[in-house]
Design a protein around this motif. Structure first.
Motif, PDB file in Angstrom:
ATOM      1  N   LYS A 124       0.894  -1.161   0.000  1.00 32.29           N
ATOM      2  CA  LYS A 124       0.000   0.000   0.000  1.00 32.29           C
ATOM      3  C   LYS A 124       0.933   1.211   0.000  1.00 32.29           C
ATOM      4  CE  LYS A 124      -2.463   1.879   3.516  1.00 32.29           C
ATOM      5  NZ  LYS A 124      -3.428   1.954   4.619  1.00 32.29           N
ATOM      6  N   ARG A 125       0.865   2.028  -1.056  1.00 36.77           N
ATOM      7  CA  ARG A 125       1.848   3.093  -1.257  1.00 36.77           C
ATOM      8  C   ARG A 125       1.196   4.459  -1.435  1.00 36.77           C
ATOM      9  NH1 ARG A 125       6.784   2.688  -5.485  1.00 36.77           N
ATOM     10  NH2 ARG A 125       7.723   1.832  -3.601  1.00 36.77           N
ATOM     11  N   ALA A 126       1.824   5.446  -0.815  1.00 37.58           N
ATOM     12  CA  ALA A 126       1.544   6.852  -1.099  1.00 37.58           C
ATOM     13  C   ALA A 126       2.835   7.407  -1.688  1.00 37.58           C
ATOM     14  CB  ALA A 126       1.160   7.604   0.165  1.00 37.58           C
ATOM     15  N   GLU A 127       2.717   8.117  -2.800  1.00 37.53           N
ATOM     16  CA  GLU A 127       3.903   8.614  -3.510  1.00 37.53           C
ATOM     17  C   GLU A 127       3.639  10.048  -3.949  1.00 37.53           C
ATOM     18  OE1 GLU A 127       6.769   6.273  -6.488  1.00 37.53           O
ATOM     19  OE2 GLU A 127       4.764   6.586  -7.278  1.00 37.53           O
ATOM     20  N   PHE A 128       4.589  10.938  -3.639  1.00 39.04           N
ATOM     21  CA  PHE A 128       4.398  12.352  -3.968  1.00 39.04           C
ATOM     22  C   PHE A 128       5.744  13.073  -3.950  1.00 39.04           C
ATOM     23  CE2 PHE A 128       3.536  11.301   0.410  1.00 39.04           C
ATOM     24  CZ  PHE A 128       4.323  12.180   1.126  1.00 39.04           C
ATOM     25  N   ALA A 129       5.774  14.203  -4.635  1.00 38.83           N
ATOM     26  CA  ALA A 129       7.000  14.994  -4.727  1.00 38.83           C
ATOM     27  C   ALA A 129       7.159  15.858  -3.478  1.00 38.83           C
ATOM     28  CB  ALA A 129       6.968  15.868  -5.976  1.00 38.83           C
ATOM     29  N   ALA A 131      10.547  18.534  -1.721  1.00 38.62           N
ATOM     30  CA  ALA A 131      11.704  19.315  -2.187  1.00 38.62           C
ATOM     31  C   ALA A 131      12.904  18.424  -2.504  1.00 38.62           C
ATOM     32  CB  ALA A 131      12.081  20.362  -1.140  1.00 38.62           C
ATOM     33  N   GLU A 132      13.098  17.343  -1.744  1.00 41.67           N
ATOM     34  CA  GLU A 132      14.270  16.488  -1.904  1.00 41.67           C
ATOM     35  C   GLU A 132      14.159  15.506  -3.070  1.00 41.67           C
ATOM     36  OE1 GLU A 132      13.963  17.881   2.301  1.00 41.67           O
ATOM     37  OE2 GLU A 132      12.559  17.011   0.882  1.00 41.67           O
ATOM     38  N   GLY A 133      12.945  15.214  -3.526  1.00 41.31           N
ATOM     39  CA  GLY A 133      12.749  14.236  -4.602  1.00 41.31           C
ATOM     40  C   GLY A 133      11.359  13.633  -4.541  1.00 41.31           C
ATOM     41  N   LEU A 134      11.224  12.405  -5.026  1.00 45.13           N
ATOM     42  CA  LEU A 134       9.945  11.699  -5.012  1.00 45.13           C
ATOM     43  C   LEU A 134       9.918  10.785  -3.792  1.00 45.13           C
ATOM     44  CD1 LEU A 134       7.294  11.207  -6.592  1.00 45.13           C
ATOM     45  CD2 LEU A 134       8.455   9.280  -7.692  1.00 45.13           C
ATOM     46  N   LEU A 135       8.996  11.040  -2.884  1.00 42.68           N
ATOM     47  CA  LEU A 135       8.910  10.299  -1.631  1.00 42.68           C
ATOM     48  C   LEU A 135       7.833   9.226  -1.744  1.00 42.68           C
ATOM     49  CD1 LEU A 135       9.993  10.364   1.376  1.00 42.68           C
ATOM     50  CD2 LEU A 135       7.838  11.494   1.902  1.00 42.68           C
ATOM     51  N   ALA A 136       8.135   8.032  -1.277  1.00 45.04           N
ATOM     52  CA  ALA A 136       7.153   6.949  -1.221  1.00 45.04           C
ATOM     53  C   ALA A 136       7.107   6.408   0.203  1.00 45.04           C
ATOM     54  CB  ALA A 136       7.518   5.832  -2.192  1.00 45.04           C
ATOM     55  N   LEU A 137       5.893   6.287   0.716  1.00 49.71           N
ATOM     56  CA  LEU A 137       5.662   5.635   2.002  1.00 49.71           C
ATOM     57  C   LEU A 137       4.971   4.317   1.717  1.00 49.71           C
ATOM     58  CD1 LEU A 137       4.352   8.499   4.316  1.00 49.71           C
ATOM     59  CD2 LEU A 137       6.457   7.188   4.563  1.00 49.71           C
ATOM     60  N   ASP A 138       5.586   3.225   2.142  1.00 55.31           N
ATOM     61  CA  ASP A 138       5.095   1.889   1.821  1.00 55.31           C
ATOM     62  C   ASP A 138       4.770   1.094   3.080  1.00 55.31           C
ATOM     63  OD1 ASP A 138       5.593   2.413  -0.843  1.00 55.31           O
ATOM     64  OD2 ASP A 138       7.410   1.204  -0.954  1.00 55.31           O
ATOM     65  N   GLU A 139       3.668   0.381   3.011  1.00 56.55           N
ATOM     66  CA  GLU A 139       3.326  -0.648   3.987  1.00 56.55           C
ATOM     67  C   GLU A 139       3.202  -1.930   3.171  1.00 56.55           C
ATOM     68  OE1 GLU A 139       0.050  -1.712   7.470  1.00 56.55           O
ATOM     69  OE2 GLU A 139      -0.307   0.007   6.158  1.00 56.55           O
ATOM     70  N   SER A 140       4.020  -2.935   3.488  1.00 55.29           N
ATOM     71  CA  SER A 140       4.087  -4.140   2.649  1.00 55.29           C
ATOM     72  C   SER A 140       3.808  -5.409   3.443  1.00 55.29           C
ATOM     73  CB  SER A 140       5.475  -4.259   2.005  1.00 55.29           C
ATOM     74  OG  SER A 140       5.718  -3.163   1.153  1.00 55.29           O
ATOM     75  N   TRP A 141       3.210  -6.389   2.727  1.00 53.55           N
ATOM     76  CA  TRP A 141       2.906  -7.707   3.274  1.00 53.55           C
ATOM     77  C   TRP A 141       3.485  -8.758   2.348  1.00 53.55           C
ATOM     78  CZ3 TRP A 141      -0.369  -3.631   2.817  1.00 53.55           C
ATOM     79  CH2 TRP A 141      -0.968  -3.145   3.977  1.00 53.55           C
ATOM     80  N   LEU A 152      13.146   7.513  -1.016  1.00 53.46           N
ATOM     81  CA  LEU A 152      13.314   8.811  -1.651  1.00 53.46           C
ATOM     82  C   LEU A 152      14.049   8.603  -2.961  1.00 53.46           C
ATOM     83  CD1 LEU A 152      12.993  11.917  -1.462  1.00 53.46           C
ATOM     84  CD2 LEU A 152      15.287  11.976  -0.442  1.00 53.46           C
ATOM     85  N   GLU A 153      13.355   8.877  -4.065  1.00 49.55           N
ATOM     86  CA  GLU A 153      13.956   8.750  -5.392  1.00 49.55           C
ATOM     87  C   GLU A 153      14.472  10.126  -5.807  1.00 49.55           C
ATOM     88  OE1 GLU A 153      12.628   7.188  -9.782  1.00 49.55           O
ATOM     89  OE2 GLU A 153      11.720   6.247  -8.017  1.00 49.55           O
ATOM     90  N   VAL A 154      15.722  10.145  -6.276  1.00 49.87           N
ATOM     91  CA  VAL A 154      16.393  11.408  -6.592  1.00 49.87           C
ATOM     92  C   VAL A 154      17.036  11.345  -7.976  1.00 49.87           C
ATOM     93  CG1 VAL A 154      16.840  11.929  -4.150  1.00 49.87           C
ATOM     94  CG2 VAL A 154      18.530  10.638  -5.457  1.00 49.87           C
ATOM     95  N   ALA A 155      17.435  12.506  -8.473  1.00 52.24           N
ATOM     96  CA  ALA A 155      18.069  12.575  -9.788  1.00 52.24           C
ATOM     97  C   ALA A 155      19.592  12.461  -9.713  1.00 52.24           C
ATOM     98  CB  ALA A 155      17.682  13.886 -10.477  1.00 52.24           C
TER      99      ALA A 155
END
Length: 189
Positions: A124-129, A131-141, A152-155
């Motif tokens: 279950k993921r929330a993903e949004f931009a 200032a530092e990059g693309l942030l994803a918060l994940d809860e995984s099973w 945090l995905e960055v260039a």
């Protein structure tokens, strides 16, 4: 589609995960669910080459992605799939024999006919931009395991690493190394 992925991540405690959900005012509509089904050969040819192959199923579509290591980051080769194609491939436990992923597998000398499902993981993921990059918060099973992760995905790897470290410090997050989801899912199997 091909793109370079440079990301930094840490495992989170459940408390810190909920802290971020509150901090960013995230509600159910901000999240989507995705299931990753991971493939390799019985001899683990992809793992030996430090590659990962998955079919990802979303609510209305899917994709197949091959991740291959680069000097910095991972090269993601992705083919889009319809939901019907995705469900059929997973059901039949096969990989498409055409497309960019198939071409890259051939370049790596991986026999598509030898690929089989290793395991799966639902996130279950929330993903949004930010200032530092693309942030994803994940809860995984996966395989009776349940965890939380921040990515945090960055260039740029150097600038991104510094930004990630500052971000963790700002939010009082202790860094907890997070292996790739495929590695965690396989180890828990």
């Amino acid at each position: 589609m091909r793109q370079l992925e440079i990301e930094f991540k840490t495992l989170l405690t459940e408390t810190k995960y909920h802290y971020f959900c509150n901090f960013y005012h995230l509600d159910e509509p901000d999240f989507h669910t995705q299931t990753n089904v991971y493939f390799d050969t019985p001899a683990q040819d992809l793992r030996q080459k430090h590659c990962g192959l998955r079919i990802r199923q979303y609510a209305t579509r899917g994709e197949i992605t091959l991740k291959t290591p680069q000097e910095i980051g991972l090269l993601e080769t992705t083919d889009s799939l319809t939901l019907t194609e995705t469900q059929r491939l997973i059901e039949q436990k096969v990989i498409p024999t055409t497309g960019a992923v198939a071409q890259e597998l051939a370049r790596l000398e991986i026999e598509i006919s030898q690929l089989t499902i290793l395991t799966s993981l639902t996130t279950k993921r929330a993903e949004f931009a930010i200032a530092e990059g693309l942030l994803a918060l994940d809860e995984s099973w996966y395989n009776q395991e349940h965890d939380y992760e921040l990515e945090l995905e960055v260039a740029d790897a150097k600038i991104g690493k510094q930004a990630f470290e500052r971000y963790l410090q700002t939010h009082a997050i202790a860094y907890r190394p997070a292996e790739n989801k495929i590695v965690r899912a396989i180890k828990a199997k």
